[in-house]
Design a protein around this motif. Structure first.
Motif, PDB file in Angstrom:
ATOM      1  N   GLU A 152      54.119  56.784  47.240  1.00 12.98           N
ATOM      2  CA  GLU A 152      55.231  56.152  46.519  1.00 12.98           C
ATOM      3  C   GLU A 152      55.102  54.632  46.473  1.00 12.98           C
ATOM      4  N   ILE A 153      53.880  54.170  46.240  1.00 14.74           N
ATOM      5  CA  ILE A 153      53.633  52.736  46.095  1.00 14.74           C
ATOM      6  C   ILE A 153      53.773  52.367  44.620  1.00 14.74           C
ATOM      7  N   ASN A 154      54.785  51.595  44.306  1.00 16.01           N
ATOM      8  CA  ASN A 154      55.067  51.192  42.925  1.00 16.01           C
ATOM      9  C   ASN A 154      54.143  50.039  42.541  1.00 16.01           C
ATOM     10  N   LEU A 155      53.334  50.253  41.521  1.00 12.42           N
ATOM     11  CA  LEU A 155      52.338  49.258  41.129  1.00 12.42           C
ATOM     12  C   LEU A 155      52.866  48.214  40.154  1.00 12.42           C
ATOM     13  N   GLU A 156      53.999  48.445  39.574  1.00  6.44           N
ATOM     14  CA  GLU A 156      54.528  47.523  38.565  1.00  6.44           C
ATOM     15  C   GLU A 156      54.745  46.131  39.147  1.00  6.44           C
ATOM     16  N   GLY A 157      54.092  45.147  38.534  1.00  3.14           N
ATOM     17  CA  GLY A 157      54.275  43.764  38.943  1.00  3.14           C
ATOM     18  C   GLY A 157      53.473  43.319  40.150  1.00  3.14           C
ATOM     19  N   LEU A 158      52.732  44.229  40.787  1.00  3.65           N
ATOM     20  CA  LEU A 158      51.950  43.847  41.963  1.00  3.65           C
ATOM     21  C   LEU A 158      50.778  42.957  41.574  1.00  3.65           C
ATOM     22  N   ASP A 159      50.577  41.878  42.321  1.00  2.00           N
ATOM     23  CA  ASP A 159      49.396  41.043  42.155  1.00  2.00           C
ATOM     24  C   ASP A 159      48.237  41.758  42.837  1.00  2.00           C
ATOM     25  N   THR A 160      47.270  42.176  42.029  1.00  4.81           N
ATOM     26  CA  THR A 160      46.210  43.040  42.515  1.00  4.81           C
ATOM     27  C   THR A 160      44.840  42.406  42.310  1.00  4.81           C
ATOM     28  N   VAL A 161      43.978  42.565  43.315  1.00  3.96           N
ATOM     29  CA  VAL A 161      42.596  42.111  43.210  1.00  3.96           C
ATOM     30  C   VAL A 161      41.675  43.312  43.373  1.00  3.96           C
ATOM     31  N   ALA A 182      50.390  46.722  36.811  1.00  3.97           N
ATOM     32  CA  ALA A 182      49.999  45.708  37.791  1.00  3.97           C
ATOM     33  C   ALA A 182      49.369  44.515  37.090  1.00  3.97           C
ATOM     34  N   SER A 183      49.395  43.360  37.752  1.00  5.25           N
ATOM     35  CA  SER A 183      48.656  42.182  37.293  1.00  5.25           C
ATOM     36  C   SER A 183      47.325  42.182  38.040  1.00  5.25           C
ATOM     37  N   VAL A 184      46.216  42.156  37.301  1.00  8.78           N
ATOM     38  CA  VAL A 184      44.914  42.436  37.917  1.00  8.78           C
ATOM     39  C   VAL A 184      43.925  41.292  37.748  1.00  8.78           C
ATOM     40  N   SER A 185      43.265  40.947  38.855  1.00  8.27           N
ATOM     41  CA  SER A 185      42.116  40.044  38.838  1.00  8.27           C
ATOM     42  C   SER A 185      40.897  40.829  39.301  1.00  8.27           C
ATOM     43  N   ILE A 186      39.776  40.660  38.603  1.00  9.34           N
ATOM     44  CA  ILE A 186      38.528  41.311  39.011  1.00  9.34           C
ATOM     45  C   ILE A 186      37.596  40.261  39.594  1.00  9.34           C
ATOM     46  N   CYS A 187      37.170  40.483  40.834  1.00  8.54           N
ATOM     47  CA  CYS A 187      36.226  39.581  41.481  1.00  8.54           C
ATOM     48  C   CYS A 187      34.888  40.298  41.674  1.00  8.54           C
ATOM     49  N   ASP A 193      35.301  31.636  44.761  1.00  4.25           N
ATOM     50  CA  ASP A 193      36.106  31.588  45.987  1.00  4.25           C
ATOM     51  C   ASP A 193      36.936  32.866  46.086  1.00  4.25           C
ATOM     52  N   LEU A 194      36.349  33.887  46.687  1.00  2.51           N
ATOM     53  CA  LEU A 194      37.009  35.197  46.791  1.00  2.51           C
ATOM     54  C   LEU A 194      38.328  35.092  47.554  1.00  2.51           C
ATOM     55  N   LYS A 195      38.319  34.302  48.601  1.00  2.00           N
ATOM     56  CA  LYS A 195      39.502  34.149  49.446  1.00  2.00           C
ATOM     57  C   LYS A 195      40.696  33.609  48.673  1.00  2.00           C
ATOM     58  N   LEU A 196      40.433  32.766  47.688  1.00  2.00           N
ATOM     59  CA  LEU A 196      41.491  32.190  46.856  1.00  2.00           C
ATOM     60  C   LEU A 196      42.286  33.290  46.157  1.00  2.00           C
ATOM     61  N   TYR A 197      41.604  34.337  45.756  1.00  5.79           N
ATOM     62  CA  TYR A 197      42.244  35.464  45.071  1.00  5.79           C
ATOM     63  C   TYR A 197      42.926  36.413  46.061  1.00  5.79           C
ATOM     64  N   THR A 198      42.203  36.771  47.131  1.00  7.97           N
ATOM     65  CA  THR A 198      42.690  37.821  48.034  1.00  7.97           C
ATOM     66  C   THR A 198      43.886  37.394  48.873  1.00  7.97           C
ATOM     67  N   VAL A 219      43.593  37.868  53.898  1.00  6.12           N
ATOM     68  CA  VAL A 219      44.722  38.654  53.392  1.00  6.12           C
ATOM     69  C   VAL A 219      46.035  38.157  53.974  1.00  6.12           C
ATOM     70  N   LYS A 220      47.116  38.451  53.273  1.00  3.93           N
ATOM     71  CA  LYS A 220      48.441  38.073  53.754  1.00  3.93           C
ATOM     72  C   LYS A 220      49.102  39.253  54.481  1.00  3.93           C
ATOM     73  N   GLU A 221      50.166  38.959  55.201  1.00  4.76           N
ATOM     74  CA  GLU A 221      50.930  39.997  55.893  1.00  4.76           C
ATOM     75  C   GLU A 221      51.518  40.975  54.875  1.00  4.76           C
ATOM     76  N   GLY A 222      51.418  42.259  55.169  1.00  2.00           N
ATOM     77  CA  GLY A 222      52.012  43.278  54.322  1.00  2.00           C
ATOM     78  C   GLY A 222      51.145  43.732  53.166  1.00  2.00           C
ATOM     79  N   VAL A 223      49.910  43.269  53.099  1.00  2.00           N
ATOM     80  CA  VAL A 223      49.009  43.626  52.003  1.00  2.00           C
ATOM     81  C   VAL A 223      48.686  45.128  52.025  1.00  2.00           C
ATOM     82  N   ILE A 224      48.431  45.675  50.862  1.00  2.00           N
ATOM     83  CA  ILE A 224      47.975  47.067  50.730  1.00  2.00           C
ATOM     84  C   ILE A 224      46.475  47.011  50.470  1.00  2.00           C
ATOM     85  N   VAL A 225      45.686  47.733  51.260  1.00  2.00           N
ATOM     86  CA  VAL A 225      44.231  47.648  51.162  1.00  2.00           C
ATOM     87  C   VAL A 225      43.624  49.030  50.927  1.00  2.00           C
TER      88      VAL A 225
END
Length: 282
Positions: A152-161, A182-187, A193-198, A219-225
């Motif tokens: 039940e992870i809602n993807l709408e609006g998630l900043d995704t890499v 979702a809003s998507v960046s492809i690395c 600078d991968l860290k800048l995105y993640t 990564v930040k606290e609460g990230v989904i991996v």
């Protein structure tokens, strides 16, 4: 932190598929998947064996063609041509990678789109990019989407890499996420600078084949991996692309390796094959 248990979910999905396949059998349809392996790549042999075992376990007929490393491109194309016109075969899968002397793209394009249960044919890629469900979706990204939905992870609006740009995982994965809002960046390997995105991402999907590519400081606290990587260490241990021990301490959800995405990939292959057989029956 919650583990995204792909193994448990895949078993549940496979049991549901077993029932669907039984209904097809009662209507006179024996679902059949043809798998072609060229050469003796150990990892490929393992994958092919696991696919054949899964088919047998859930009542799907499995045809495995093991071809010599020196098989010519024309010989491979001739086999695919025969399977394309065999009405008893509903799915055709060519195990990658292929030997260097064989044109991978030509081979994948030669599989008729209605039997392309890997979802790699240009027609099926087109359906995906248009957001249509008419074709077949690539098994690994589809498995990831099913896993996220089950928890039940809602993807709408998630900043995704998405880390990785392959046609097998990275690109179709990004498209599916876009289709889900979702809003998507492809690395990829050339990302400066991968860290800048993640560091800003709510959801990170790693499919690069590089041990410990994603670390805790990235990564930040609460990230989904979601870890799609499969790497074998010198001691024989199987690990992903994520420093699981440390990243898991900050994650809200994370997949283990093994037992995360891998089992879901097999389940989606069976789902696509049964879908193809159902299409044929209809």
């Amino acid at each position: 932190m919650i583990l995204l248990d792909g193994k448990a979910l895949s078993i549940k999905i496979k049991e549901e598929l077993k029932e669907k396949n039984q209904i097809l059998k009662e209507k006179g349809m024996q679902t059949c998947l043809a798998v072609i392996l060229v050469g003796n790549n150990p990892a490929s042999q393992t994958y092919v064996n696991s696919k054949a075992k899964a088919c047998e376990e859930y009542g799907i007929k499995s045809l495995v063609y093991r071809l010599d490393e020196n098989t010519t491109q024309n010989e491979l194309l001739a086999l695919i041509h025969t399977l394309n016109y065999d009405d008893s075969v509903h799915g055709i899968l060519v195990q990658l990678p292929l030997p260097m002397h064989i044109n991978k793209n030509l081979v994948l394009e030669s599989i008729t789109s209605s039997k392309d249960v890997d979802g790699f044919h240009p027609i099926n890629v087109g359906y995906l990019n248009l957001g249509l469900e008419s074709g077949f979706l690539p098994c690994t990204p589809l498995g990831v989407m099913k896993l996220l939905k089950a928890y039940e992870i809602n993807l709408e609006g998630l900043d995704t890499v998405v880390i990785g740009e392959s046609n097998i995982v990275g690109r179709p994965m990004a498209t599916m996420l876009l289709n889900a809002g979702a809003s998507v960046s492809i690395c990829h390997i050339k990302t400066k600078d991968l860290k800048l995105y993640t560091q800003k991402a709510d959801l990170i999907i790693v499919a690069a084949g590089c041990v410990n590519l994603l670390r805790s400081d990235m990564v930040k606290e609460g990230v989904i991996v979601i870890d799609v990587g499969i790497n074998r260490l010198e001691n024989g241990q199987i690990v992903g692309d994520v420093d699981f021990e440390n990243v898991s301490k900050k994650a809200s959800f994370i997949t283990p390796v093994p037992g995360g995405v891998g089992p879901m990939t097999i389940a989606m292959l069976l789902e696509n094959t049964i879908k193809s057989a159902k299409n044929r029956l209809n």
